[in-house]
Write a protein that holds these residues in place. Structure first.
Motif, PDB file in Angstrom:
ATOM      1  N   VAL A 197     -19.796  71.236 -51.796  1.00 57.73           N
ATOM      2  CA  VAL A 197     -18.596  70.535 -52.240  1.00 57.73           C
ATOM      3  C   VAL A 197     -18.465  70.629 -53.757  1.00 57.73           C
ATOM      4  O   VAL A 197     -17.386  70.891 -54.298  1.00 57.73           O
ATOM      5  CB  VAL A 197     -18.638  69.056 -51.781  1.00 57.73           C
ATOM      6  CG1 VAL A 197     -17.425  68.300 -52.297  1.00 57.73           C
ATOM      7  CG2 VAL A 197     -18.729  68.973 -50.270  1.00 57.73           C
ATOM      8  N   GLY A 198     -19.602  70.482 -54.438  1.00 55.17           N
ATOM      9  CA  GLY A 198     -19.598  70.577 -55.898  1.00 55.17           C
ATOM     10  C   GLY A 198     -19.130  71.949 -56.363  1.00 55.17           C
ATOM     11  O   GLY A 198     -18.290  72.069 -57.271  1.00 55.17           O
ATOM     12  N   ASP A 199     -19.624  72.997 -55.691  1.00 59.25           N
ATOM     13  CA  ASP A 199     -19.221  74.363 -56.054  1.00 59.25           C
ATOM     14  C   ASP A 199     -17.716  74.547 -55.885  1.00 59.25           C
ATOM     15  O   ASP A 199     -17.041  75.141 -56.733  1.00 59.25           O
ATOM     16  CB  ASP A 199     -19.936  75.380 -55.158  1.00 59.25           C
ATOM     17  CG  ASP A 199     -21.409  75.469 -55.507  1.00 59.25           C
ATOM     18  OD1 ASP A 199     -21.755  74.937 -56.589  1.00 59.25           O
ATOM     19  OD2 ASP A 199     -22.178  76.030 -54.709  1.00 59.25           O
ATOM     20  N   PHE A 200     -17.236  74.017 -54.781  1.00 63.25           N
ATOM     21  CA  PHE A 200     -15.806  74.167 -54.491  1.00 63.25           C
ATOM     22  C   PHE A 200     -14.961  73.479 -55.576  1.00 63.25           C
ATOM     23  O   PHE A 200     -13.985  74.045 -56.079  1.00 63.25           O
ATOM     24  CB  PHE A 200     -15.502  73.583 -53.113  1.00 63.25           C
ATOM     25  CG  PHE A 200     -14.030  73.545 -52.781  1.00 63.25           C
ATOM     26  CD1 PHE A 200     -13.309  74.729 -52.646  1.00 63.25           C
ATOM     27  CD2 PHE A 200     -13.365  72.335 -52.631  1.00 63.25           C
ATOM     28  CE1 PHE A 200     -11.960  74.692 -52.353  1.00 63.25           C
ATOM     29  CE2 PHE A 200     -12.013  72.301 -52.343  1.00 63.25           C
ATOM     30  CZ  PHE A 200     -11.309  73.484 -52.203  1.00 63.25           C
ATOM     31  N   ILE A 201     -15.388  72.288 -55.959  1.00 66.21           N
ATOM     32  CA  ILE A 201     -14.627  71.550 -56.973  1.00 66.21           C
ATOM     33  C   ILE A 201     -14.638  72.295 -58.308  1.00 66.21           C
ATOM     34  O   ILE A 201     -13.625  72.374 -59.006  1.00 66.21           O
ATOM     35  CB  ILE A 201     -15.184  70.113 -57.117  1.00 66.21           C
ATOM     36  CG1 ILE A 201     -14.852  69.330 -55.840  1.00 66.21           C
ATOM     37  CG2 ILE A 201     -14.573  69.411 -58.326  1.00 66.21           C
ATOM     38  CD1 ILE A 201     -15.455  67.957 -55.782  1.00 66.21           C
ATOM     39  N   LYS A 202     -15.792  72.915 -58.598  1.00 67.70           N
ATOM     40  CA  LYS A 202     -15.889  73.693 -59.841  1.00 67.70           C
ATOM     41  C   LYS A 202     -14.857  74.825 -59.842  1.00 67.70           C
ATOM     42  O   LYS A 202     -14.182  75.084 -60.830  1.00 67.70           O
ATOM     43  CB  LYS A 202     -17.298  74.258 -59.985  1.00 67.70           C
ATOM     44  CG  LYS A 202     -18.022  73.741 -61.223  1.00 67.70           C
ATOM     45  CD  LYS A 202     -19.402  74.352 -61.288  1.00 67.70           C
ATOM     46  CE  LYS A 202     -20.485  73.287 -61.131  1.00 67.70           C
ATOM     47  NZ  LYS A 202     -21.781  73.841 -60.751  1.00 67.70           N
ATOM     48  N   GLU A 203     -14.780  75.500 -58.698  1.00 67.87           N
ATOM     49  CA  GLU A 203     -13.834  76.612 -58.602  1.00 67.87           C
ATOM     50  C   GLU A 203     -12.389  76.131 -58.694  1.00 67.87           C
ATOM     51  O   GLU A 203     -11.543  76.780 -59.307  1.00 67.87           O
ATOM     52  CB  GLU A 203     -14.045  77.371 -57.293  1.00 67.87           C
ATOM     53  CG  GLU A 203     -14.931  78.586 -57.490  1.00 67.87           C
ATOM     54  CD  GLU A 203     -15.630  79.008 -56.221  1.00 67.87           C
ATOM     55  OE1 GLU A 203     -15.069  78.776 -55.144  1.00 67.87           O
ATOM     56  OE2 GLU A 203     -16.731  79.557 -56.329  1.00 67.87           O
ATOM     57  N   LEU A 204     -12.135  74.982 -58.093  1.00 70.81           N
ATOM     58  CA  LEU A 204     -10.781  74.411 -58.184  1.00 70.81           C
ATOM     59  C   LEU A 204     -10.428  74.148 -59.644  1.00 70.81           C
ATOM     60  O   LEU A 204      -9.331  74.448 -60.107  1.00 70.81           O
ATOM     61  CB  LEU A 204     -10.703  73.080 -57.423  1.00 70.81           C
ATOM     62  CG  LEU A 204     -10.368  73.105 -55.942  1.00 70.81           C
ATOM     63  CD1 LEU A 204     -10.167  71.680 -55.446  1.00 70.81           C
ATOM     64  CD2 LEU A 204      -9.101  73.916 -55.676  1.00 70.81           C
ATOM     65  N   TYR A 205     -11.381  73.629 -60.345  1.00 69.14           N
ATOM     66  CA  TYR A 205     -11.200  73.280 -61.753  1.00 69.14           C
ATOM     67  C   TYR A 205     -10.816  74.508 -62.573  1.00 69.14           C
ATOM     68  O   TYR A 205     -10.016  74.435 -63.493  1.00 69.14           O
ATOM     69  CB  TYR A 205     -12.500  72.659 -62.262  1.00 69.14           C
ATOM     70  CG  TYR A 205     -12.510  72.359 -63.730  1.00 69.14           C
ATOM     71  CD1 TYR A 205     -11.795  71.271 -64.235  1.00 69.14           C
ATOM     72  CD2 TYR A 205     -13.244  73.156 -64.620  1.00 69.14           C
ATOM     73  CE1 TYR A 205     -11.798  70.994 -65.594  1.00 69.14           C
ATOM     74  CE2 TYR A 205     -13.247  72.885 -65.970  1.00 69.14           C
ATOM     75  CZ  TYR A 205     -12.528  71.806 -66.459  1.00 69.14           C
ATOM     76  OH  TYR A 205     -12.531  71.549 -67.786  1.00 69.14           O
ATOM     77  N   GLU A 206     -11.393  75.657 -62.160  1.00 75.33           N
ATOM     78  CA  GLU A 206     -11.097  76.887 -62.898  1.00 75.33           C
ATOM     79  C   GLU A 206      -9.664  77.375 -62.673  1.00 75.33           C
ATOM     80  O   GLU A 206      -9.051  77.921 -63.575  1.00 75.33           O
ATOM     81  CB  GLU A 206     -12.075  77.984 -62.476  1.00 75.33           C
ATOM     82  CG  GLU A 206     -13.364  77.947 -63.267  1.00 75.33           C
ATOM     83  CD  GLU A 206     -14.429  78.830 -62.649  1.00 75.33           C
ATOM     84  OE1 GLU A 206     -14.053  79.789 -61.946  1.00 75.33           O
ATOM     85  OE2 GLU A 206     -15.614  78.537 -62.851  1.00 75.33           O
ATOM     86  N   VAL A 207      -9.182  77.234 -61.467  1.00 81.80           N
ATOM     87  CA  VAL A 207      -7.872  77.857 -61.181  1.00 81.80           C
ATOM     88  C   VAL A 207      -6.675  76.956 -61.489  1.00 81.80           C
ATOM     89  O   VAL A 207      -5.583  77.458 -61.777  1.00 81.80           O
ATOM     90  CB  VAL A 207      -7.756  78.351 -59.727  1.00 81.80           C
ATOM     91  CG1 VAL A 207      -8.697  79.498 -59.484  1.00 81.80           C
ATOM     92  CG2 VAL A 207      -7.971  77.224 -58.748  1.00 81.80           C
TER      93      VAL A 207
END
Lengths: 97, 561
Positions: free
Chosen positions: A61-71
């Motif tokens: 979940v943390g990884d996914f949120i990080k990626e969301l933050y990037e885009v």
């Protein structure tokens, strides 16, 4: 987009496994997310989504949120694509495993 | 002669004007001798001289004589119609007690009878003309003698026509004037009573030329002699083809005067025989004008036009195009002439006014679309007529498809009307879905990078069904699933109807966001787990595809059933 897709798949698996989110809850969440998509309100979309994901502690979940933050923020078209992808994922997670 | 030569004579050249001349020639001979294309080819092979020197001139002139008689018949019929109307009026008046009406009624009735007698006479004339021409015997004589025999037959017909004209009392002044022109003071025949708006300058039709001169001209024409008096034929301009300018109007000195030589090269034998038949290729359709279908294949063109002619009288107003399509499709189906589909034209002209052609129309037909309908399943699905109850309008899908109209909007409107009225889809949802799939696959192919000159163009043409199948399969899985979920949520058919109407609105505006939003919020109401692969399919077909509206509509149609 592809990367987000695959990491989101992991998130869905986490949600399904945990069995913490009730069908009723996901229904309500999907409903709220759909209304933000209709209005193209990216801020509110993220608020609803993150409030929900915040209750999970898993790494995926943390990884996914990080990626969301990037885009984010996205163009309207991209936002819709990603938004519906997430909503559909959540819908498929209804009822747990 | 060998069969190879006959093939040379009746063979399309690829030039539509010349080809229509050949078609006209075939049509004239068929009309009078009942030979179809194969039989005519055989006849030419057996005895070419007789066909061109005996059969042809007699039939050609009979064709024009008949035309004159027909003109008068139409006029008389119009008159008869007027009298009929008057008769009705008078008989109504008689009913309410007008005494004068009885006498008038008698007068009108006797007038009507006279006209009917005249019509009958003219019709009998045409019948006997046809009988005589068709009973012409093959004579093995030299060319000149054959021609003399044919000429004598022509004169016989002509005399008879004049006799019939004289007997008919109600022939209009115009027709009588024409008669005066062809007879000299002693009542002898001065020229042939034939006119053509198309070839006004040809000696055959020139009002100033006398009988012997006409005969000589006809002879020269048959021989293909372009010297001497036939000078007119040397020029290639409006005299030969009304669709061209006249020599005076063609100001371009480098090219004008254009001679008819190139055409004569294309038509190796009897070039002028064919050239003067151009007009005959066209068929007159009441209220619509003159009309011919053309494709570069002789037998295909021939069969389509023949079918058109056969069905001519069954046609209602504005049904001409539809009729052509039926003829084209029927012939296509029978002859499977795939390559022919390269070019097809419909050539139409309204009328010739002062040697000017009005309302000329060429309608080109798309090859890909035409070849798609060769597929049985696709043709079956497209061969449906959507009837709009509100306007009473009916749309024949195959016709619209071939005319490059977008089927989507027709199907959309039809479907909307059906749902509004709560009625099932009469023509069958599978057919509508296949029609949508066909159009969708066409659009997708056009979108591909090498759509025009690359492989995909040909692979598509080779197997159009594959693409349609893919559309169909991915649709079926999705729509069945959605239908099941929606029905499980509850609500009857009325509820389903209101939902579909709601979903049609964004579809019409091509707003995929709103469409998706509504659809998902409905699906969200279900307590069932929604399988991810189905959801991904919905996403792919609606969000990744540029032509998502086809999927959208097809899903709704399938749900409605």
């Amino acid at each position: 987009m592809e990367r987000i897709r695959s990491s989101f798949r992991n998130v869905i698996n986490v949600i399904k496994k945990s069995g913490r989110a009730s069908t009723r809850y996901i229904e309500g969440l999907v409903y709220s997310l759909l209304s933000t998509l209709r209005a193209n309100d990216q801020g509110r979309f993220l608020t609803y989504l993150l409030t929900f994901l915040n209750t999970f502690e898993e790494k995926a979940v943390g990884d996914f949120i990080k990626e969301l933050y990037e885009v984010f923020p996205l163009s309207e078209e991209k936002f819709q694509q990603l938004g519906y992808l997430i909503i559909m994922g959540l819908m498929s997670a209804k009822g747990g495993e | 002669m060998t069969s190879g030569e006959s093939f040379d004579i009746l063979n399309f050249t690829g030039n539509w004007f010349v080809d229509l001349c050949i078609l006209g020639f075939i049509k004239i001979l068929e009309e009078y001798y009942g030979w179809d294309l194969e039989e005519l080819e055989k006849k030419i092979e057996e005895d070419e001289r007789n066909v061109f020197y005996d059969y042809f001139p007699a039939a050609y002139i009979a064709f024009y004589l008949e035309k004159e008689a027909l003109k008068v018949i139409t006029e008389l019929q119009r008159k008869e119609g007027e009298i009929k109307r008057k008769l009705e009026e008078e008989s109504n008046r008689l009913k309410i007690g007008a005494k004068k009406s009885r006498k008038k009624l008698h007068q009108l009735e006797s007038k009507r009878e006279a006209i009917n007698r005249s019509i009958l006479k003219l019709e009998n004339y045409i019948l006997s003309l046809r009988r005589k021409v068709s009973s012409l015997k093959l004579k093995s004589m030299d060319n000149d003698k054959i021609f003399e025999a044919a000429w004598n037959t022509i004169l016989e017909f002509t005399q008879e026509l004049i006799k019939v004209f004289n007997e008919c009392k109600d022939v209009s002044d115009k027709a009588k004037d024409k008669l005066k022109k062809i007879l000299d003071n002693q009542g002898n025949l001065r020229k042939l009573p034939i006119w053509s708006d198309f070839y006004l300058n040809f000696a055959m039709f020139n009002p100033n030329f006398e009988l012997n001169r006409q005969k000589e001209e006809l002879k020269k024409l048959l021989r293909g002699d372009i010297a001497g008096d036939s000078e007119i034929l040397r020029k290639f301009d409006r005299t030969i083809n009304k669709f061209l300018f006249s020599q005076e109007e063609m100001r371009n000195i480098t090219y004008a005067p254009t001679s008819s030589e190139p055409i004569c090269k294309m038509l190796k034998k009897y070039p002028f025989v064919f050239l003067i038949c151009f007009e005959a290729a066209f068929e007159f359709f009441p209220r619509l004008g003159y009309y011919v279908f053309y494709s570069p294949d002789l037998s295909f063109t021939y069969y389509v036009n023949r079918r058109l002619r056969e069905k001519k009288w069954a046609m209602r107003r504005r049904g001409l195009l539809r009729l052509t399509w039926r003829a084209v499709i029927d012939s296509l189906y029978e002859h499977r002439a795939r390559w022919v589909l390269e070019d097809m034209y419909i050539i139409k002209y309204g009328r010739i006014e002062r040697q000017r052609i009005e309302e000329v129309e060429y309608i080109g037909l798309d090859k890909i679309r035409a070849s798609l309908i060769l597929d049985d399943k696709i043709r079956e699905s497209l061969n449906k007529t959507l009837v709009f109850e509100r306007t009473g309008e009916s749309v024949w899908l195959i016709e619209r498809f071939l005319r490059n109209d977008e089927l989507f909007s027709y199907i959309m409107n039809y479907f909307k009307e059906r749902v509004h009225k709560g009625m099932p889809i009469e023509v069958g949802r599978a057919h509508l879905i296949r029609a949508l799939a066909t159009e969708y696959s066409l659009k997708k192919t056009a979108e591909e990078e090498d759509a025009l000159f690359g492989d995909s163009f040909f692979t598509y043409l080779a197997n159009p069904r594959h693409h349609i199948r893919v559309f169909h399969d991915s649709l079926k899985a999705v729509s069945r699933f959605i239908r099941r979920i929606l029905l499980s949520i509850g609500g009857g058919r009325e509820w389903l109807a209101s939902l579909i109407v709601m979903l049609l609105a964004p579809l019409e505006k091509l707003n995929r966001n709103a469409f998706m939003n509504m659809l998902l919020s409905e699906l969200n109401k279900s307590e069932e787990t929604l399988p991810w692969y189905i959801l991904r399919r919905i996403f792919n077909s609606i969000f990744v595809d540029d032509y998502w509206q086809y999927y959208g509509l097809a899903i709704l149609i399938d749900i409605w059933g």
